[in-house]
Scaffold this motif. Sequence first.
Motif, short mmCIF file in Angstrom:
data_model
loop_
_atom_site.label_atom_id
_atom_site.label_comp_id
_atom_site.label_asym_id
_atom_site.label_seq_id
_atom_site.Cartn_x
_atom_site.Cartn_y
_atom_site.Cartn_z
N HIS A 159 0.83 -1.19 0.00
CA HIS A 159 0.00 0.00 0.00
C HIS A 159 0.87 1.25 0.00
O HIS A 159 2.08 1.19 0.29
CB HIS A 159 -0.92 0.00 1.22
CG HIS A 159 -1.96 -1.07 1.18
ND1 HIS A 159 -3.16 -0.93 0.52
CD2 HIS A 159 -1.98 -2.32 1.73
CE1 HIS A 159 -3.88 -2.03 0.66
NE2 HIS A 159 -3.19 -2.90 1.38
N ALA A 160 0.26 2.39 -0.32
CA ALA A 160 1.01 3.64 -0.45
C ALA A 160 1.77 3.99 0.82
O ALA A 160 2.92 4.46 0.75
CB ALA A 160 0.06 4.76 -0.84
N ALA A 161 1.16 3.78 1.97
CA ALA A 161 1.83 4.13 3.22
C ALA A 161 3.08 3.29 3.43
O ALA A 161 4.11 3.79 3.92
CB ALA A 161 0.87 3.94 4.40
N ASP A 162 3.02 2.02 3.06
CA ASP A 162 4.19 1.15 3.19
C ASP A 162 5.27 1.52 2.18
O ASP A 162 6.47 1.51 2.50
CB ASP A 162 3.80 -0.31 3.02
CG ASP A 162 3.02 -0.84 4.21
OD1 ASP A 162 3.29 -0.40 5.33
OD2 ASP A 162 2.14 -1.70 4.02
N PRO A 207 0.45 0.54 -12.21
CA PRO A 207 -0.39 1.73 -12.39
C PRO A 207 -1.87 1.41 -12.21
O PRO A 207 -2.29 0.26 -12.38
CB PRO A 207 -0.09 2.17 -13.82
CG PRO A 207 0.29 0.91 -14.52
CD PRO A 207 1.00 0.07 -13.49
N ARG A 208 -2.62 2.42 -11.89
CA ARG A 208 -4.06 2.24 -11.65
C ARG A 208 -4.81 2.32 -12.98
O ARG A 208 -5.46 3.31 -13.30
CB ARG A 208 -4.56 3.30 -10.66
CG ARG A 208 -5.90 2.97 -10.03
CD ARG A 208 -6.27 4.04 -9.00
NE ARG A 208 -7.57 3.80 -8.43
CZ ARG A 208 -7.81 3.01 -7.38
NH1 ARG A 208 -6.80 2.39 -6.79
NH2 ARG A 208 -9.03 2.86 -6.92
N THR A 209 -4.71 1.26 -13.77
CA THR A 209 -5.42 1.18 -15.04
C THR A 209 -6.65 0.30 -14.88
O THR A 209 -6.71 -0.53 -13.97
CB THR A 209 -4.51 0.57 -16.13
OG1 THR A 209 -4.25 -0.81 -15.80
CG2 THR A 209 -3.20 1.33 -16.25
N PRO A 210 -7.65 0.46 -15.76
CA PRO A 210 -8.85 -0.39 -15.67
C PRO A 210 -8.50 -1.88 -15.72
O PRO A 210 -9.09 -2.69 -15.01
CB PRO A 210 -9.68 0.04 -16.89
CG PRO A 210 -9.28 1.45 -17.13
CD PRO A 210 -7.81 1.51 -16.80
N PHE A 211 -7.53 -2.25 -16.55
CA PHE A 211 -7.12 -3.64 -16.70
C PHE A 211 -6.58 -4.19 -15.38
O PHE A 211 -7.00 -5.25 -14.90
CB PHE A 211 -6.07 -3.75 -17.80
CG PHE A 211 -5.54 -5.15 -18.02
CD1 PHE A 211 -6.29 -6.10 -18.69
CD2 PHE A 211 -4.28 -5.50 -17.57
CE1 PHE A 211 -5.80 -7.38 -18.90
CE2 PHE A 211 -3.78 -6.77 -17.78
CZ PHE A 211 -4.54 -7.71 -18.45
N ALA A 270 -2.33 5.22 -8.34
CA ALA A 270 -2.36 6.43 -9.17
C ALA A 270 -1.16 7.29 -8.76
O ALA A 270 -0.86 7.43 -7.57
CB ALA A 270 -3.65 7.20 -8.96
N PHE A 271 -0.48 7.88 -9.74
CA PHE A 271 0.72 8.65 -9.43
C PHE A 271 0.43 9.79 -8.47
O PHE A 271 1.18 10.02 -7.51
CB PHE A 271 1.34 9.21 -10.72
CG PHE A 271 2.53 10.10 -10.45
CD1 PHE A 271 3.78 9.56 -10.22
CD2 PHE A 271 2.38 11.49 -10.42
CE1 PHE A 271 4.87 10.38 -9.95
CE2 PHE A 271 3.46 12.31 -10.15
CZ PHE A 271 4.70 11.76 -9.92
N ASP A 272 -0.66 10.52 -8.69
CA ASP A 272 -0.97 11.67 -7.84
C ASP A 272 -1.18 11.25 -6.39
O ASP A 272 -0.74 11.94 -5.46
CB ASP A 272 -2.20 12.41 -8.36
CG ASP A 272 -1.93 13.12 -9.68
OD1 ASP A 272 -0.73 13.29 -10.02
OD2 ASP A 272 -2.89 13.50 -10.37
N THR A 273 -1.86 10.14 -6.19
CA THR A 273 -2.10 9.65 -4.83
C THR A 273 -0.79 9.24 -4.16
O THR A 273 -0.54 9.56 -3.00
CB THR A 273 -3.07 8.46 -4.85
OG1 THR A 273 -4.29 8.87 -5.46
CG2 THR A 273 -3.36 7.97 -3.44
N LEU A 274 0.04 8.54 -4.90
CA LEU A 274 1.33 8.11 -4.36
C LEU A 274 2.23 9.31 -4.08
O LEU A 274 2.95 9.34 -3.08
CB LEU A 274 2.01 7.14 -5.33
CG LEU A 274 3.17 6.32 -4.79
CD1 LEU A 274 2.73 5.48 -3.59
CD2 LEU A 274 3.73 5.42 -5.88
#
Length: 222
Positions: free
Chosen positions: A137-140, A162-166, A190-194
Amino acid sequence: MTDYATTRDRVEHYFDRTATKVWERLCSDAPVSRIRQTVRQGRDAMRAMMLAQLPADLTGARILDAGCGTGLMTAELARRGAEVVAVDISPQLIAIAQGQLEARFAGQVTFAAGDMTDAAHGRFDHVIAMDSLIYYHAADITAILHRLAERASGNLVFTVAPRTPFLMAFFTLGKLFPRADRSPTMIPHAFDTLSKSTGQGLGRVGRISSGFYISDCLEYRP
């Protein structure tokens, strides 16, 4: 809730007891299925992209190959002249990497089975982590990057799903299986979230999309 130790242990169990032979074959020249061939090609392209973020001449540089697997990245780093500390959570993959390393590079590489963030590995000029953070996860991921950055004078080059639909479809499908039957599940980001999680210093390098291999190369300079 994130739990680095739990995920790390699950990854170790998967690669050390379940998927060792699969990964040994995938990371070789042995014939594989068409689907796995796309993964092999994607990983080859990603390895080249990550190496391109480092100087061509690494003579005298100390590099951490965090999650070295069967040692393909390790060999390339050594070929450029680097002193490499190759770490993987799986002792069996470390044994394969040691066995495949050309004898001429033996004096440049130190192999270690265990936690890639262990301070006992020392300090580094650069860190490369190919597909070794994709289960967290992002926090880790943020905690791992910060711990590694404390001991690295240069950049940290790593990959995430990456956060893609697939990939989100695969991530959702994986949750349907009983926990005991699941392989470690890649967690798309998602890059922005990370970037919000890690703070300043995170940058995009590029994306490799090859069949079932889809991965983003990112760079962290704190």
